[in-house]
Design a protein around this motif. Structure first.
Motif, PDB file in Angstrom:
ATOM      1  N   LYS A  99       0.866  -1.174   0.000  1.00  0.00           N
ATOM      2  CA  LYS A  99       0.000   0.000   0.000  1.00  0.00           C
ATOM      3  C   LYS A  99       0.900   1.220   0.000  1.00  0.00           C
ATOM      4  O   LYS A  99       2.043   1.163   0.446  1.00  0.00           O
ATOM      5  N   LYS A 100       0.379   2.320  -0.492  1.00  0.00           N
ATOM      6  CA  LYS A 100       1.143   3.557  -0.448  1.00  0.00           C
ATOM      7  C   LYS A 100       0.232   4.704  -0.039  1.00  0.00           C
ATOM      8  O   LYS A 100      -0.967   4.696  -0.331  1.00  0.00           O
ATOM      9  N   LYS A 101       0.837   5.654   0.672  1.00  0.00           N
ATOM     10  CA  LYS A 101       0.111   6.847   1.098  1.00  0.00           C
ATOM     11  C   LYS A 101       0.962   8.057   0.728  1.00  0.00           C
ATOM     12  O   LYS A 101       2.159   8.088   1.021  1.00  0.00           O
ATOM     13  N   ASP A 102       0.355   9.023   0.079  1.00  0.00           N
ATOM     14  CA  ASP A 102       1.037  10.261  -0.261  1.00  0.00           C
ATOM     15  C   ASP A 102       0.530  11.383   0.635  1.00  0.00           C
ATOM     16  O   ASP A 102      -0.672  11.508   0.874  1.00  0.00           O
ATOM     17  N   ASP A 103       1.474  12.178   1.120  1.00  0.00           N
ATOM     18  CA  ASP A 103       1.150  13.345   1.936  1.00  0.00           C
ATOM     19  C   ASP A 103       2.112  14.457   1.523  1.00  0.00           C
ATOM     20  O   ASP A 103       3.250  14.505   1.987  1.00  0.00           O
ATOM     21  N   GLY A 104       1.675  15.295   0.613  1.00  0.00           N
ATOM     22  CA  GLY A 104       2.549  16.329   0.074  1.00  0.00           C
ATOM     23  C   GLY A 104       3.674  15.687  -0.717  1.00  0.00           C
ATOM     24  O   GLY A 104       3.438  14.880  -1.609  1.00  0.00           O
ATOM     25  N   ASP A 105       4.926  16.014  -0.351  1.00  0.00           N
ATOM     26  CA  ASP A 105       6.069  15.442  -1.069  1.00  0.00           C
ATOM     27  C   ASP A 105       6.620  14.195  -0.385  1.00  0.00           C
ATOM     28  O   ASP A 105       7.708  13.725  -0.709  1.00  0.00           O
ATOM     29  N   THR A 106       5.838  13.640   0.556  1.00  0.00           N
ATOM     30  CA  THR A 106       6.244  12.421   1.256  1.00  0.00           C
ATOM     31  C   THR A 106       5.377  11.256   0.809  1.00  0.00           C
ATOM     32  O   THR A 106       4.148  11.349   0.790  1.00  0.00           O
ATOM     33  N   ARG A 107       6.031  10.166   0.447  1.00  0.00           N
ATOM     34  CA  ARG A 107       5.308   8.932   0.106  1.00  0.00           C
ATOM     35  C   ARG A 107       5.709   7.862   1.108  1.00  0.00           C
ATOM     36  O   ARG A 107       6.886   7.627   1.340  1.00  0.00           O
ATOM     37  N   THR A 108       4.707   7.230   1.701  1.00  0.00           N
ATOM     38  CA  THR A 108       4.937   6.120   2.619  1.00  0.00           C
ATOM     39  C   THR A 108       4.504   4.834   1.943  1.00  0.00           C
ATOM     40  O   THR A 108       3.388   4.735   1.441  1.00  0.00           O
ATOM     41  N   ILE A 109       5.420   3.875   1.923  1.00  0.00           N
ATOM     42  CA  ILE A 109       5.161   2.550   1.360  1.00  0.00           C
ATOM     43  C   ILE A 109       4.977   1.591   2.527  1.00  0.00           C
ATOM     44  O   ILE A 109       5.793   1.561   3.447  1.00  0.00           O
ATOM     45  N   LEU A 110       3.911   0.805   2.480  1.00  0.00           N
ATOM     46  CA  LEU A 110       3.598  -0.143   3.551  1.00  0.00           C
ATOM     47  C   LEU A 110       3.567  -1.564   2.996  1.00  0.00           C
ATOM     48  O   LEU A 110       2.517  -2.045   2.557  1.00  0.00           O
ATOM     49  N   PRO A 111       4.713  -2.243   2.975  1.00  0.00           N
ATOM     50  CA  PRO A 111       4.731  -3.634   2.510  1.00  0.00           C
ATOM     51  C   PRO A 111       4.245  -4.576   3.613  1.00  0.00           C
ATOM     52  O   PRO A 111       4.532  -4.365   4.792  1.00  0.00           O
ATOM     53  N   LYS A 112       3.502  -5.588   3.217  1.00  0.00           N
ATOM     54  CA  LYS A 112       2.999  -6.568   4.180  1.00  0.00           C
ATOM     55  C   LYS A 112       3.255  -7.964   3.636  1.00  0.00           C
ATOM     56  O   LYS A 112       2.863  -8.272   2.514  1.00  0.00           O
ATOM     57  N   GLY A 113       3.952  -8.784   4.430  1.00  0.00           N
ATOM     58  CA  GLY A 113       4.212 -10.154   4.016  1.00  0.00           C
ATOM     59  C   GLY A 113       5.692 -10.427   3.848  1.00  0.00           C
ATOM     60  O   GLY A 113       6.504 -10.008   4.672  1.00  0.00           O
ATOM     61  N   ILE A 114       6.028 -11.092   2.761  1.00  0.00           N
ATOM     62  CA  ILE A 114       7.403 -11.535   2.511  1.00  0.00           C
ATOM     63  C   ILE A 114       7.928 -10.863   1.243  1.00  0.00           C
ATOM     64  O   ILE A 114       7.292 -10.927   0.187  1.00  0.00           O
ATOM     65  N   LEU A 115       9.079 -10.223   1.368  1.00  0.00           N
ATOM     66  CA  LEU A 115       9.711  -9.542   0.242  1.00  0.00           C
ATOM     67  C   LEU A 115      10.908 -10.369  -0.210  1.00  0.00           C
ATOM     68  O   LEU A 115      11.941 -10.398   0.454  1.00  0.00           O
ATOM     69  N   ASP A 116      10.730 -11.082  -1.315  1.00  0.00           N
ATOM     70  CA  ASP A 116      11.783 -11.973  -1.807  1.00  0.00           C
ATOM     71  C   ASP A 116      11.850 -11.898  -3.331  1.00  0.00           C
ATOM     72  O   ASP A 116      11.260 -10.987  -3.938  1.00  0.00           O
ATOM     73  N   ILE A 117      12.524 -12.838  -3.940  1.00  0.00           N
ATOM     74  CA  ILE A 117      12.695 -12.822  -5.398  1.00  0.00           C
ATOM     75  C   ILE A 117      11.366 -12.908  -6.140  1.00  0.00           C
ATOM     76  O   ILE A 117      11.226 -12.380  -7.242  1.00  0.00           O
ATOM     77  N   HIS A 118      10.383 -13.545  -5.546  1.00  0.00           N
ATOM     78  CA  HIS A 118       9.090 -13.713  -6.196  1.00  0.00           C
ATOM     79  C   HIS A 118       8.204 -12.486  -6.057  1.00  0.00           C
ATOM     80  O   HIS A 118       7.375 -12.226  -6.930  1.00  0.00           O
ATOM     81  N   THR A 119       8.371 -11.744  -4.968  1.00  0.00           N
ATOM     82  CA  THR A 119       7.477 -10.624  -4.691  1.00  0.00           C
ATOM     83  C   THR A 119       8.123  -9.252  -4.921  1.00  0.00           C
ATOM     84  O   THR A 119       7.417  -8.249  -5.004  1.00  0.00           O
TER      85      THR A 119
END
Length: 102
Positions: free
Chosen positions: A6-26
């Motif tokens: 998920k991502k949230k933008d607030d002015g010039d700031t972007r927040t990325i919210l990854p959930k789960g497993i971050l690997d070669i497949h994802t």
């Protein structure tokens, strides 16, 4: 193995919210979210719900960090759990990136 981003933008700031497993497949999913950073000066990864990160995930974060620096911006990781923080310290990633542990 799954990841939602998920991502949230607030002015010039972007927040990325990854959930789960971050690997070669994802990691391609996260890469896609980071393609357009126009207007973003501060990129924040809220790692609260990230369970695990593999080398492919670190590669995506390093590329994002370089892209932000090249464009005069900054990047930080927040709410990094103890296991991921341990890997960040061991690999030296914590020495070059702004990281806040849980």
């Amino acid at each position: 193995m799954s990841l939602t981003v998920k991502k949230k933008d607030d002015g010039d700031t972007r927040t990325i919210l990854p959930k789960g497993i971050l690997d070669i497949h994802t990691s391609p999913m996260l890469e896609k979210e980071l393609e357009d950073l126009n207007g973003v000066k501060i990129l924040v990864f809220d790692m609260t719900s990230l369970e695990m990160i593999a080398s492919a995930g670190f590669r995506v974060l390093i590329a994002a960090h370089k892209k932000m620096k090249k464009n005069g911006g900054s990047m930080k990781l927040i709410h990094v759990n103890a296991e991921i923080m341990k890997v960040c310290r061991y690999t030296g990633f914590a020495d070059v990136m702004d990281i806040t542990a849980d």
